[in-house]
Design an enzyme around this catalytic site. Structure first.
Site, PDB file in Angstrom:
ATOM      1  N   CYS A 156       0.957  -1.023   0.167  1.00 11.96           N
ATOM      2  CA  CYS A 156      -0.170   0.140   0.691  1.00 11.96           C
ATOM      3  C   CYS A 156       1.043   0.945  -0.274  1.00 11.96           C
ATOM      4  CB  CYS A 156      -1.185   0.055   0.895  1.00 11.96           C
ATOM      5  SG  CYS A 156      -1.864  -1.233   0.706  1.00 11.96           S
ATOM      6  N   ASP A 190       2.941   2.573   2.649  1.00  7.38           N
ATOM      7  CA  ASP A 190       3.887   3.084   3.827  1.00  7.38           C
ATOM      8  C   ASP A 190       3.961   1.658   4.123  1.00  7.38           C
ATOM      9  OD1 ASP A 190       4.700   6.357   3.219  1.00  7.38           O
ATOM     10  OD2 ASP A 190       2.567   6.442   3.291  1.00  7.38           O
ATOM     11  N   CYS A 233       7.711   7.431   2.591  1.00  7.87           N
ATOM     12  CA  CYS A 233       8.101   9.080   1.774  1.00  7.87           C
ATOM     13  C   CYS A 233       8.608   9.939   3.288  1.00  7.87           C
ATOM     14  CB  CYS A 233       6.637  10.271   1.108  1.00  7.87           C
ATOM     15  SG  CYS A 233       5.490  10.050   3.103  1.00  7.87           S
ATOM     16  N   CYS A 255       0.839  10.062   7.037  1.00  9.02           N
ATOM     17  CA  CYS A 255       1.334   9.719   7.959  1.00  9.02           C
ATOM     18  C   CYS A 255       2.099   9.571   9.194  1.00  9.02           C
ATOM     19  CB  CYS A 255       2.630  10.194   7.122  1.00  9.02           C
ATOM     20  SG  CYS A 255       3.441   9.835   5.588  1.00  9.02           S
TER      21      CYS A 255
END
Ligand code: FES
Length: 299
Positions: A58, A60, A85, A129
């Site tokens: 997916c 992350d 990221c 995140c």
């Protein structure tokens, strides 16, 4: 064997792609610093708790390791390994710094907004995140306490592209006061792929916020200033003004400073003998639905 020239070119390409990534998004200096020099990267051998969330498929994934002092119950060390990221790395670094030295209950009070705040904020599209960091923390603490980590199967998977359940959408929406599909995509990625799940997400939000309008039980535990202002505005518009307007009165929101809400009574409410009662009524409504610390002053 690869030539020195090849390796140098490879390094230059990596640096170039990192720079491209950083310039693509409006990252704060704190995010850039935490991404370029992340703290607590790695694994803790013999960790007391491990929380793993996300999936490389997916996009992350985060594995959080905690060392916990059995006597004090405090987190003495925290490290992470992540695939993701710049914001995922920066959020993980911020999370580990936030929880070190805290008891488990204190650590559980750290939410995704706290992680974003440490970084001076994250771009809207990268808030997922910070959510991933909070989930890894919950998973690690559940692991330490021997509690079952909630299984995905328990919730209906709404977004197949990013494996996001209905339960997660509801939880993130309520905790962060999210009202649009776009915000849900920013915080969970759900809806950011093929888009097939978008109508279902919209229906879930409709149910969470419209059919049960701003009930006390939905009052977010911790509000950022922006969320608080938005919530106060919404309650004044949806819950307070219609009642006053029905009696030819009205109220105008003038300003909000911390927990102080400045209003002006309008129409028949101006100079009314019951003006104090009206102001107190508005205050208790906002205390009930936003925060017990709200104080309303009429100008
Ligand atoms: S199913 Fe959610 S974006 Fe594809």
């Amino acid at each position: 064997m690869k030539s020195m020239k090849f390796l140098l070119r490879q390094q230059v390409n990596i640096i170039r792609s990192l720079c491209n990534h950083l310039s693509m998004w409006e990252y704060t200096d704190k995010v850039k610093e935490a991404f370029l020099h992340p703290k607590n990267v790695g694994e803790i051998k013999n960790a007391d708790a491990v929380g793993e969330v996300g999936s490389i498929i997916c996009g992350d994934a985060l594995k959080l390791y905690l060392k916990i002092d059995k006597e004090t119950g405090k987190i003495t060390d925290a490290k992470f390994q992540t695939f993701g990221c710049a914001s995922a790395i920066a959020s993980s670094s911020a999370l580990t710094e936030l929880v070190k030295g805290k008891t488990l209950d204190e650590a559980l009070a750290v939410n995704n907004q706290d992680i974003a705040n440490v970084l001076g904020g994250l771009p809207d599209q990268k808030m997922h995140c910070s959510v991933m960091g909070r989930e890894a923390l919950e998973a690690a603490i559940a692991n330490f306490r021997g509690e079952p980590v909630q299984k995905k199967e328990e919730g209906r998977v709404v977004c197949k592209c990013f494996d996001v359940t209905e339960e997660k959408i509801r939880k993130v929406a309520i905790e962060n006061y999210l009202t649009t599909v776009e915000e849900i995509t920013n915080f969970t990625k759900a809806g950011g792929g093929c888009g097939e799940c978008v109508p279902v997400i919209a229906a879930i939000l409709q149910e969470v916020w419209s059919l049960k309008p701003v009930e006390k039980t939905l009052k977010p535990k911790k509000l950022t200033n922006l969320h608080k202002i938005a919530l106060i505005q919404e309650i004044i518009e949806a819950e307070i003004r219609p009642g006053l307007q029905a009696d030819n009165g009205d109220v105008e929101l003038i300003d909000i400073e911390g927990n102080k809400v400045f209003i002006a009574l309008r129409g028949m409410c101006t100079g009314c003998m019951m003006a104090d009662v009206t102001v107190r009524g508005i205050q208790s409504k906002l205390q009930e639905l936003v925060s017990e610390d709200i104080v309303v002053e009429a100008l």
